[in-house]
Design a protein around this motif. Structure first.
Motif, PDB file in Angstrom:
ATOM      1  N   ASN A 111       8.681  19.718   5.502  1.00 42.98           N
ATOM      2  CA  ASN A 111       9.982  19.483   6.135  1.00 42.98           C
ATOM      3  C   ASN A 111      10.066  18.094   6.751  1.00 42.98           C
ATOM      4  O   ASN A 111      11.146  17.493   6.795  1.00 42.98           O
ATOM      5  N   LEU A 112       8.935  17.568   7.223  1.00 42.31           N
ATOM      6  CA  LEU A 112       8.914  16.204   7.743  1.00 42.31           C
ATOM      7  C   LEU A 112       9.204  15.210   6.613  1.00 42.31           C
ATOM      8  O   LEU A 112       9.895  14.203   6.819  1.00 42.31           O
ATOM      9  N   GLY A 113       8.692  15.489   5.420  1.00 37.54           N
ATOM     10  CA  GLY A 113       9.009  14.653   4.267  1.00 37.54           C
ATOM     11  C   GLY A 113      10.498  14.664   3.970  1.00 37.54           C
ATOM     12  O   GLY A 113      11.100  13.622   3.700  1.00 37.54           O
ATOM     13  N   ALA A 151      -3.110  26.163   9.526  1.00 39.74           N
ATOM     14  CA  ALA A 151      -3.054  25.310   8.339  1.00 39.74           C
ATOM     15  C   ALA A 151      -1.755  25.549   7.567  1.00 39.74           C
ATOM     16  O   ALA A 151      -1.104  24.603   7.109  1.00 39.74           O
ATOM     17  N   ARG A 152      -1.353  26.813   7.437  1.00 37.48           N
ATOM     18  CA  ARG A 152      -0.130  27.146   6.711  1.00 37.48           C
ATOM     19  C   ARG A 152       1.093  26.564   7.399  1.00 37.48           C
ATOM     20  O   ARG A 152       1.965  25.977   6.767  1.00 37.48           O
ATOM     21  N   GLN A 153       1.154  26.696   8.722  1.00 42.29           N
ATOM     22  CA  GLN A 153       2.295  26.180   9.475  1.00 42.29           C
ATOM     23  C   GLN A 153       2.328  24.653   9.451  1.00 42.29           C
ATOM     24  O   GLN A 153       3.398  24.041   9.376  1.00 42.29           O
ATOM     25  N   LEU A 154       1.144  24.019   9.500  1.00 42.23           N
ATOM     26  CA  LEU A 154       1.085  22.562   9.494  1.00 42.23           C
ATOM     27  C   LEU A 154       1.610  21.996   8.177  1.00 42.23           C
ATOM     28  O   LEU A 154       2.391  21.029   8.172  1.00 42.23           O
ATOM     29  N   LEU A 155       1.203  22.589   7.060  1.00 43.76           N
ATOM     30  CA  LEU A 155       1.650  22.078   5.763  1.00 43.76           C
ATOM     31  C   LEU A 155       3.142  22.351   5.536  1.00 43.76           C
ATOM     32  O   LEU A 155       3.847  21.535   4.934  1.00 43.76           O
ATOM     33  N   SER A 156       3.626  23.488   6.026  1.00 44.33           N
ATOM     34  CA  SER A 156       5.057  23.758   5.957  1.00 44.33           C
ATOM     35  C   SER A 156       5.832  22.725   6.769  1.00 44.33           C
ATOM     36  O   SER A 156       6.867  22.208   6.318  1.00 44.33           O
ATOM     37  N   MET A 208       0.831  -1.203   0.000  1.00 41.71           N
ATOM     38  CA  MET A 208       0.000   0.000   0.000  1.00 41.71           C
ATOM     39  C   MET A 208       0.864   1.251   0.000  1.00 41.71           C
ATOM     40  O   MET A 208       1.945   1.259   0.576  1.00 41.71           O
ATOM     41  N   LYS A 209       0.364   2.280  -0.608  1.00 42.35           N
ATOM     42  CA  LYS A 209       1.016   3.575  -0.560  1.00 42.35           C
ATOM     43  C   LYS A 209       0.680   4.272   0.758  1.00 42.35           C
ATOM     44  O   LYS A 209      -0.254   3.888   1.470  1.00 42.35           O
ATOM     45  N   LEU A 210       1.458   5.316   1.070  1.00 40.68           N
ATOM     46  CA  LEU A 210       1.266   5.994   2.347  1.00 40.68           C
ATOM     47  C   LEU A 210      -0.117   6.618   2.450  1.00 40.68           C
ATOM     48  O   LEU A 210      -0.729   6.627   3.534  1.00 40.68           O
ATOM     49  N   GLN A 211      -0.657   7.110   1.324  1.00 44.54           N
ATOM     50  CA  GLN A 211      -2.011   7.678   1.365  1.00 44.54           C
ATOM     51  C   GLN A 211      -3.049   6.627   1.731  1.00 44.54           C
ATOM     52  O   GLN A 211      -4.048   6.933   2.386  1.00 44.54           O
ATOM     53  N   GLN A 212      -2.810   5.384   1.305  1.00 45.04           N
ATOM     54  CA  GLN A 212      -3.793   4.332   1.527  1.00 45.04           C
ATOM     55  C   GLN A 212      -3.757   3.785   2.952  1.00 45.04           C
ATOM     56  O   GLN A 212      -4.791   3.436   3.513  1.00 45.04           O
ATOM     57  N   ILE A 213      -2.560   3.693   3.535  1.00 41.37           N
ATOM     58  CA  ILE A 213      -2.447   3.087   4.858  1.00 41.37           C
ATOM     59  C   ILE A 213      -2.705   4.096   5.962  1.00 41.37           C
ATOM     60  O   ILE A 213      -2.970   3.727   7.105  1.00 41.37           O
ATOM     61  N   SER A 214      -2.652   5.395   5.632  1.00 38.25           N
ATOM     62  CA  SER A 214      -2.961   6.440   6.608  1.00 38.25           C
ATOM     63  C   SER A 214      -4.458   6.722   6.610  1.00 38.25           C
ATOM     64  O   SER A 214      -5.186   6.323   5.701  1.00 38.25           O
ATOM     65  N   SER A 215      -4.920   7.426   7.637  1.00 39.20           N
ATOM     66  CA  SER A 215      -6.333   7.796   7.711  1.00 39.20           C
ATOM     67  C   SER A 215      -6.729   8.608   6.487  1.00 39.20           C
ATOM     68  O   SER A 215      -5.928   9.381   5.950  1.00 39.20           O
ATOM     69  N   ASN A 216      -7.976   8.427   6.044  1.00 42.09           N
ATOM     70  CA  ASN A 216      -8.407   9.127   4.840  1.00 42.09           C
ATOM     71  C   ASN A 216      -9.105  10.450   5.121  1.00 42.09           C
ATOM     72  O   ASN A 216      -9.733  11.024   4.230  1.00 42.09           O
ATOM     73  N   ASP A 217      -9.019  10.962   6.370  1.00 42.71           N
ATOM     74  CA  ASP A 217      -9.623  12.265   6.633  1.00 42.71           C
ATOM     75  C   ASP A 217      -8.825  13.342   5.893  1.00 42.71           C
ATOM     76  O   ASP A 217      -7.644  13.173   5.566  1.00 42.71           O
ATOM     77  N   ALA A 270       1.698  16.551   1.348  1.00 46.46           N
ATOM     78  CA  ALA A 270       2.784  17.529   1.513  1.00 46.46           C
ATOM     79  C   ALA A 270       4.104  16.823   1.792  1.00 46.46           C
ATOM     80  O   ALA A 270       5.160  17.227   1.283  1.00 46.46           O
ATOM     81  N   MET A 271       4.076  15.751   2.589  1.00 43.25           N
ATOM     82  CA  MET A 271       5.292  14.977   2.849  1.00 43.25           C
ATOM     83  C   MET A 271       5.827  14.354   1.567  1.00 43.25           C
ATOM     84  O   MET A 271       7.021  14.433   1.258  1.00 43.25           O
ATOM     85  N   ILE A 272       4.947  13.731   0.807  1.00 44.26           N
ATOM     86  CA  ILE A 272       5.364  13.050  -0.420  1.00 44.26           C
ATOM     87  C   ILE A 272       5.914  14.044  -1.438  1.00 44.26           C
ATOM     88  O   ILE A 272       6.855  13.732  -2.182  1.00 44.26           O
ATOM     89  N   SER A 273       5.378  15.266  -1.447  1.00 43.69           N
ATOM     90  CA  SER A 273       5.846  16.263  -2.405  1.00 43.69           C
ATOM     91  C   SER A 273       7.294  16.654  -2.177  1.00 43.69           C
ATOM     92  O   SER A 273       7.940  17.228  -3.062  1.00 43.69           O
ATOM     93  N   ARG A 274       7.839  16.356  -0.991  1.00 44.73           N
ATOM     94  CA  ARG A 274       9.232  16.681  -0.677  1.00 44.73           C
ATOM     95  C   ARG A 274      10.089  15.441  -0.429  1.00 44.73           C
ATOM     96  O   ARG A 274      11.213  15.549   0.028  1.00 44.73           O
ATOM     97  N   SER A 275       9.548  14.269  -0.718  1.00 45.92           N
ATOM     98  CA  SER A 275      10.291  13.032  -0.497  1.00 45.92           C
ATOM     99  C   SER A 275      10.112  12.108  -1.685  1.00 45.92           C
ATOM    100  O   SER A 275       9.045  11.496  -1.854  1.00 45.92           O
TER     101      SER A 275
END
Length: 317
Positions: free
Chosen positions: A108-110, A99-104, A1-10, A19-24
């Motif tokens: 970086n977490l990615g 929301a802005r700080q969370l996505l930033s 499974m991809k990370l989107q699939q195994i994580s919660s879908n909310d 956002a993580m995948i976009s930087r990893s």
């Protein structure tokens, strides 16, 4: 499974994951499987040899094997994202700022996960072993001398380019079933797409970014960590050279090949107001697991030069 699939879908979790995948680039291709508890024993690929001849009236020679196991131990990567409630009193739209700080933070977490995916070292208790530690010795291609790749159309330059491509082809074939992706730094990637232009195709990824393919295999930049340091630097040493780097060939799978164990993927919690701060927590329990020793391979000793240095003249007698 991809990370989107195994994580919660909310919606919030999916925004953080994307956002993580976009930087990893590792998370673009990684496959995950669900694991219960802190650690487990996971059976690795079978190793029984193929068929053999036997003489009439005789038996086959022994083909006994011992099952091999990987022992992944989940590590927690995450943090809190806090916005001071005082900003709200001073007229700021706190919801949009959170929301802005969370996505930033998620981007970086990615980058942070990407760095540990390659450079993690379990001798530091909080870390898992990254790809550099996981590649078996038998899957490493280490030339006697650096593979010095230069530009140009001279015979010397063309010879260096052909040796480079030949080594990459050998790397790809080291992976059982063929590599699904090649990871390298931006210097090596740029040189490869230049000298192998006739073998490169460009296709958009899920984010619409054009990425190069070498003979049908995606080429991905290992990128930079959250502090701006190159994750696969051009500073490896081979012989007298200290300006080399590596290419990694990988085949991912769900609980096969190179996989990533996790429990529920990425977990995002909005804790609301905690003390004087509005708080989100983001946590990711994960550990890469090599379940087939031939699912990864490394080619080291790649030196990127503008010209091949002229040999020093011999001293006069």
């Amino acid at each position: 499974m991809k990370l989107q699939q195994i994580s919660s879908n909310d919606v919030l979790t999916q925004q953080v994951v994307n956002a993580m995948i976009s930087r990893s680039t590792a998370l673009e291709f990684a496959e995950f499987y669900s694991m219960t508890g802190n650690a487990e024993y996971r059976r690795k690929a079978a190793t029984a040899s193929g068929g053999q001849f036997r003489a009439l009236d005789s038996d086959y020679s022994d083909n006994a094997v011992s099952p091999d196991y990987a022992n992944p131990a989940l590590k927690i990567l995450g943090d809190k994202v806090q916005v001071d409630r005082a900003h709200e009193r001073r007229g700021m739209d706190v919801a949009s700022e959170r929301a802005r700080q969370l996505l930033s933070f998620a981007q970086n977490l990615g980058k942070q996960f990407q760095n540990y995916f390659f450079n993690g070292d379990s001798t530091t208790p909080e870390q898992f072993d990254g790809l550099i530690k996981l590649v078996p010795v038998s899957q490493k291609i280490t030339p006697d001398d650096p593979i010095s790749v230069v530009l140009g159309n001279t015979d010397t330059a063309k010879t260096s380019q052909q040796a480079f491509l030949e080594a990459i082809n050998q790397l790809i074939q080291k992976v059982d079933g063929g590599a699904q992706v090649l990871f390298m730094n931006s210097y090596v990637l740029s040189r490869l797409t230049t000298v192998a232009r006739e073998f490169i195709q460009w296709q958009p990824n899920t984010f619409g970014t054009l990425i190069p393919f070498y003979n049908g295999i995606p080429l991905r930049d290992a990128g930079y960590d959250k502090d701006g340091n190159m994750i696969l630097p051009q500073t490896e040493t081979l012989g007298d050279a200290n300006d080399c780097s590596s290419i990694f060939a990988v085949r991912f799978g769900e609980a096969v090949d190179l996989s990533i164990a996790t429990n529920i993927g990425v977990e995002v919690k909005d804790l609301g107001l905690v003390g004087s701060h509005y708080t989100h927590t983001v946590e990711f329990d994960a550990a890469p697991v090599l379940l087939n020793n031939k699912a990864v391979a490394q080619l080291s000793g790649i030196e990127i030069l503008s010209v091949i240095p002229e040999p020093e003249p011999e001293p006069e007698p």
